[in-house]
Structure formats: C-alpha cells, structure tokens
Scaffold this motif. Structure first.
Motif: not given
Length: 390
Positions: A90-97, A99-101, A256-260
């Motif tokens: 779960v991320t802070s919006g799709a934009t963060e998802a 970016a993290a990807a 992805l989670r390492a960045v998130h």
C-alpha cells in the motif's frame, strides 16, 4: 535549481500551472483530473469511524493487513493470484507506487520504454532514477478502442534495444484508449522475448465504457515480471486520499518496498481502514460509476463536437482528447486562448510528449465533474464560439 541537477527542466507540472491560472481568472477547471464532488458516503463514513475509533498511528509500512487482503481478493477475482502480505504494498497514491517501482527496479543509465503521450510523473520518476525514456507513441486510429492505437512496429524496435522495463498505462491517460487483448498479447510477447519488466498503471481500470480492461499480469509469462499499480482515487472519486497500491512477485516487491519505506514509510491509517470498506463495495456500485461517467462523457463529447472540435468519445478514463486543427492554434496557444476568452481551463497534451513536435493538434478535457459544471463550461464555450470570428 543548480546547473547540472538531474531534475533541471522540471518546474511546476502542467496541471499546477493551468489550475493556478484557472483560479486566477475564474475559469471552470476541466484541466486537472479530479472530481468536483465527494466520493460515496459509505466510504467517507468509514473514515470518520476509523478516526473516532483511534486509528491515528502508523500502519504497517507495506499496508494495513486487512487492506492488503482486500486488494489481494480483488486481484484474485481478476485472475491475478498474489500473496497479500508478501506481494501487495500500500502506497501514498499510485504516483508513489510508480515512483517506488521505478526507483527500486531501474539503475542509472537503464532504458525504459514509455507509451506516450505519458502522464508527467513517469518522466519525473525516470529522471530521479537516472533512467532514460524510450518513447513509443499512441497514434489516432479509426476503429481502435477510443480512437487510438499502439504503434507495434515502434514498440518492437524499442524492445529490441533490451530496455530494463516498460511503463504501460491502460486505460490510457490522456487519450482514453483501452488496449485490447490482441495488443496486450503483442506487448506481453515482446516483454517475455526480450526479458523486460513491466510497470503497469491501471488506475482507470473501472472506468471502461467500450471494450474491457485486461491486466497484462494475467497474460502468459507476465505474472513474474509485472508490477501492477492502481488506487482508490479514480474509482471512488477520492483523489485527495492518496491510497494506492502495487502488486508484484516477491523479488520485485522487495525492491519496491526498499524504496517505499524511505519515501513515505506508510500511508494514512484511518484512510486505509476506509479503503477496506470501499473495496468491499457491491458490483452495482461499479455499474453506477460507469453509467454516471458515460453520461458525462457523452454530454461533453456532443457539446464539444457541436462547437467544431474533433471528438472521438474515449473508451475509458474520464478525459476527452478534442482535436483543434480547425481553430488555427497549437495546443498551448489554445489553452491560453480558452482561459482568457472563454473562461474554461483544459490541458495541452504536448506536455505529455518527449518529442516537442507531437501533441499540438488537440487538447485534453476532463469530464469528471458534476453535470451542471459541464453544462456551465459548454455554455461559456458556446458564448466564446459565437463571439469568435469565423
């Protein structure tokens, strides 16, 4: 910004610029893709209840367990098997998802295929990662869903360069195209053949009026190489809540989670509780959503066509790309002209292209507004058209 900074050239987004101008001149804002009405009562009430019950502290960094499970159940219903706790974030919006990807999976110098016109955050994320975009353009095409088609020859040429990833978006912003099964099969085959990851932005998945939405992760060979991104905002008209998610196999999820964890750590806890309630909505909610937006689409499309814009009703999303060739202006001049002389704000799609020669012959108009807002905007445009010399 210091000379040589990798974000040089990225000032305020086109959305911020046009919306600020719209506010200054009192224009009706059909530019930025946010509704001018609230999301459903049952979801907002769930948020109030979560706040009242004391859910005010950090959630688990990769998501409230109940929300991860609700997202996984949604995926299972669509043919995407996933572990809710190891493969859903779960991320802070799709934009963060997104970016993290990109930041988690791409290295400096990697090439990434981008389907353009492309939502502007894609290029920002690639620049932050030091990756290089390889554009492949959607072209107007009669008979295609929404009137646009992917240039498969250009796609194959780009994929032959062995890029690290493909950034895919369907239903597509800004064109409203919904890529069909044949096109997605060709995209999937190219990803598998060239061993390319896919980051698939599917935030408009429920807003499809013609054709069907297909998640590319369900295509042969794609489950193990795809990050599927979606969010609550578009489906429930709650864009300000910024509840998004990414679904991916464990190795991609770990990156992805390492960045998130260093971008936002976790997302608003009471809103995650409310998101669980939202994702338990009955099927008739989605039927009503599509029916309401289809009516808005048809209202705006017919109104724009009557004023001389070239209009192909989109197959999905809540945007119309309206042709402006008969008005003797490019998209940026037309945006400025409509703001100044009609009091209506729209978006110039050239901002979504790497090639500055593209996107100048149409404007993007949002119909995620109340019918009375669309009626008022069309009334202003009719008055403008009547005053404009032939």
């Amino acid at each position: 910004m210091p000379e040589g900074n990798r974000m040089a050239g990225f000032g305020p987004s086109v959305f911020a610029e046009v919306s600020a101008r719209a506010s200054q001149v009192g224009a009706i804002n059909l530019a930025q893709g946010f509704p001018d009405f609230d999301g459903p009562d049952f979801v907002r009430e769930a948020a109030r209840r979560a706040i009242a019950e004391g859910h005010g502290q950090y959630a688990r960094t990769h998501g409230l367990p109940a929300l991860n499970e609700a997202i996984a159940a949604r995926c299972h219903a669509r043919g995407m098997a996933c572990d809710p706790h190891a493969e859903v974030t779960v991320t802070s919006g799709a934009t963060e998802a997104l970016a993290a990807a990109v930041l988690g999976l791409c290295e400096h110098g990697d090439e990434v295929v981008v389907i353009e016109p492309a939502y502007d955050s894609y290029l920002g994320s690639l620049r932050m990662a030091g990756a290089r975009p390889l554009p492949v353009t959607l072209r107007p095409a009669r008979g295609a869903a929404g009137g646009w088609a992917l240039d498969l020859d250009a796609l194959h040429a780009a994929m032959a360069r062995k890029p690290r990833a493909l950034l895919l978006n369907t239903p597509h912003n800004p064109t409203g195209a919904v890529l069909d099964r044949t096109t997605l099969a060709a995209v999937a085959e190219a990803c598998v053949r060239h061993d390319v990851l896919c980051i698939s932005d599917e935030v408009y998945e429920e807003l499809v009026y013609e054709g069907e939405h297909i998640s590319i992760a369900t295509m042969p060979g794609m489950a193990e190489r795809t990050v599927t991104v979606s969010s609550l905002g578009k489906t429930f008209s709650l864009t300000g809540w910024k509840i998004g998610w990414a679904v991916a196999p464990s190795p991609l999820t770990r990156a992805l989670r390492a960045v998130h964890q260093f971008l936002t750590f976790s997302t608003a806890t009471p809103l995650q509780h409310a998101a669980v309630t939202a994702l338990q909505a009955a099927p008739d909610y989605y039927d009503g959503l599509r029916s309401a937006f289809r009516a808005r689409r048809d209202l705006l499309a017919s109104g724009l066509a009557s004023l001389g814009f070239e209009v192909e009703p989109p197959a999905g999303t809540y945007f119309i790309c309206a042709g402006i060739r008969d008005f003797g202006m490019d998209d940026r001049a037309m945006v400025d002209h409509l703001l100044t002389h009609a009091g209506v704000a729209v978006i110039p799609p050239s901002a979504f292209h790497l090639d500055p020669a593209l996107g100048h012959d149409y404007v993007r108009v949002a119909f995620c507004k109340r019918p009375e807002t669309l009626d008022a905007a069309l009334a202003r445009l009719r008055d403008w058209r009547a005053r404009r010399p032939a």
